[in-house]
Design an enzyme around this catalytic site. Structure first.
Site, PDB file in Angstrom:
ATOM      1  N   LYS A  89       0.746  -1.220   0.029  1.00 50.44           N
ATOM      2  CA  LYS A  89      -0.090  -0.007   0.144  1.00 50.44           C
ATOM      3  C   LYS A  89       0.947   1.447   0.042  1.00 50.44           C
ATOM      4  CE  LYS A  89      -2.086  -1.492   3.600  1.00 50.44           C
ATOM      5  NZ  LYS A  89      -3.007  -1.804   4.798  1.00 50.44           N
ATOM      6  N   THR A 115      -9.539   9.252   8.327  1.00 49.94           N
ATOM      7  CA  THR A 115      -9.190   7.884   7.711  1.00 49.94           C
ATOM      8  C   THR A 115      -8.600   7.030   8.704  1.00 49.94           C
ATOM      9  OG1 THR A 115      -6.853   8.640   7.876  1.00 49.94           O
ATOM     10  CG2 THR A 115      -7.723   9.462   5.880  1.00 49.94           C
ATOM     11  N   GLY A 125      -9.182   3.439  10.466  1.00 53.48           N
ATOM     12  CA  GLY A 125      -9.592   2.028   9.869  1.00 53.48           C
ATOM     13  C   GLY A 125      -9.558   1.833   8.434  1.00 53.48           C
ATOM     14  N   THR A 126      -8.745   2.372   7.735  1.00 50.62           N
ATOM     15  CA  THR A 126      -8.662   2.389   6.358  1.00 50.62           C
ATOM     16  C   THR A 126      -7.785   0.963   6.095  1.00 50.62           C
ATOM     17  OG1 THR A 126      -7.976   4.609   6.259  1.00 50.62           O
ATOM     18  CG2 THR A 126      -7.469   3.170   4.173  1.00 50.62           C
ATOM     19  N   GLY A 127      -6.746   0.446   6.797  1.00 49.35           N
ATOM     20  CA  GLY A 127      -5.977  -0.695   6.480  1.00 49.35           C
ATOM     21  C   GLY A 127      -6.832  -1.935   6.792  1.00 49.35           C
ATOM     22  N   CYS A 128      -7.728  -1.688   8.007  1.00 45.82           N
ATOM     23  CA  CYS A 128      -8.684  -2.879   8.265  1.00 45.82           C
ATOM     24  C   CYS A 128      -9.664  -3.063   7.542  1.00 45.82           C
ATOM     25  CB  CYS A 128      -9.107  -2.739   9.508  1.00 45.82           C
ATOM     26  SG  CYS A 128      -7.963  -2.264  10.939  1.00 45.82           S
TER      27      CYS A 128
END
Length: 265
Positions: free
Chosen positions: A177, A208, A210-213
């Site tokens: 990412k 932003t 919680g983007t990765g989860c």
């Protein structure tokens, strides 16, 4: 009326008391994308928009019991892992998932959006040697790439070198990412032979959390729905981009992405 069971997706992660990341983000994502979400809680965090005030791991026997309950009776079409905190929990989860015949999406969570550590330093080697080898795809951000491999990515040209270093640890696919690089966000997906790049618009929105989860859960959901890896990532990226665009303020700090943006729209 005939009622059919939707695809089944399991998240193994930590609980976010603020509701923006972790188990809560995973289950919201799964609901939004039309799969049945199930959860194994590995840790509990005291967390809000300002950061993580503390976290407590569950005993490994509790984590194993949750896994056995879900897998032994219900089964899964895909699994996503997030915050696992300690070497013992990483080993426990990796041992069970090695026997699961379903795609495993590993989000190697190291720190929170606020920079708070969510993985004990001594657990990094366990993630590398035990968890990543059972992953169908690993989804590290650039900080996690450095934590796992020592590779530092300065620009888009470094994404492939990072991906190769992650693949060397065992996952079948690596999704690097690149959102923390300057310019338009670019993510790189590869299995070592095929390479796919995904671009997206960058929004001027600080909310932003919680983007990765959310991305990892969306990938797992689309894999459970039958998409191949590149298409699952493409559709997951589209969903997350919309969630980022609609991120909203919460508390006094960084708010979450909006998992229900398609429903609200």
């Amino acid at each position: 009326m005939t009622v059919s069971t939707p695809p089944l997706v399991l998240t193994v992660a930590g609980s976010d008391s603020g509701g923006g990341a972790g188990i809560q983000a995973d289950l919201k994502t799964m609901l939004a994308l039309g799969v049945h979400g199930m959860s194994v809680i590995a840790a509990v965090t005291a967390q809000n928009s300002l950061g993580v005030q503390g976290y407590w791991e569950l005993p490994p026997e509790a984590v194993r019991a949750q896994l056995n309950s879900v897998l032994g009776d219900i089964g899964v079409h895909a699994v996503k892992t997030g915050m696992l905190a300690s070497p013992t929990l990483v080993e426990t989860v990796a041992e069970v998932l090695a026997e699961v015949d379903a795609p495993v999406v590993v989000d190697p969570v190291g720190v929170s959006k606020h920079g708070d550590s969510l993985l004990a330093p001594e657990a990094v080697d366990t993630v590398k040697t035990r968890l990543l080898p059972v992953a169908t795809v690993a989804t590290p951000n650039l900080w996690e790439v450095t934590q796992l491999t020592g590779v530092k990515v300065e620009d888009e040209r470094g994404l492939r070198r990072a991906a190769d270093a992650v693949l060397a640890l065992g996952p079948r696919w690596a999704l690097i990412k690149g959102g923390h690089l300057s310019g338009e966000p670019v993510d790189l997906l590869t299995d070592g032979d095929r390479e796919f790049r995904f671009t997206a618009q960058r929004y001027d929105n600080r909310h932003t959390h919680g983007t990765g989860c959310t991305l990892a859960s969306a990938i797992a959901s689309y894999l459970a729905l039958g998409e191949d890896m590149p298409e699952a990532v493409r559709k997951a990226k589209d969903y997350v981009t919309g969630a980022l665009a609609h991120g909203f303020p919460l508390g006094s700090g960084i708010g979450p992405v909006d998992h229900a943006w398609r429903i609200r729209r």
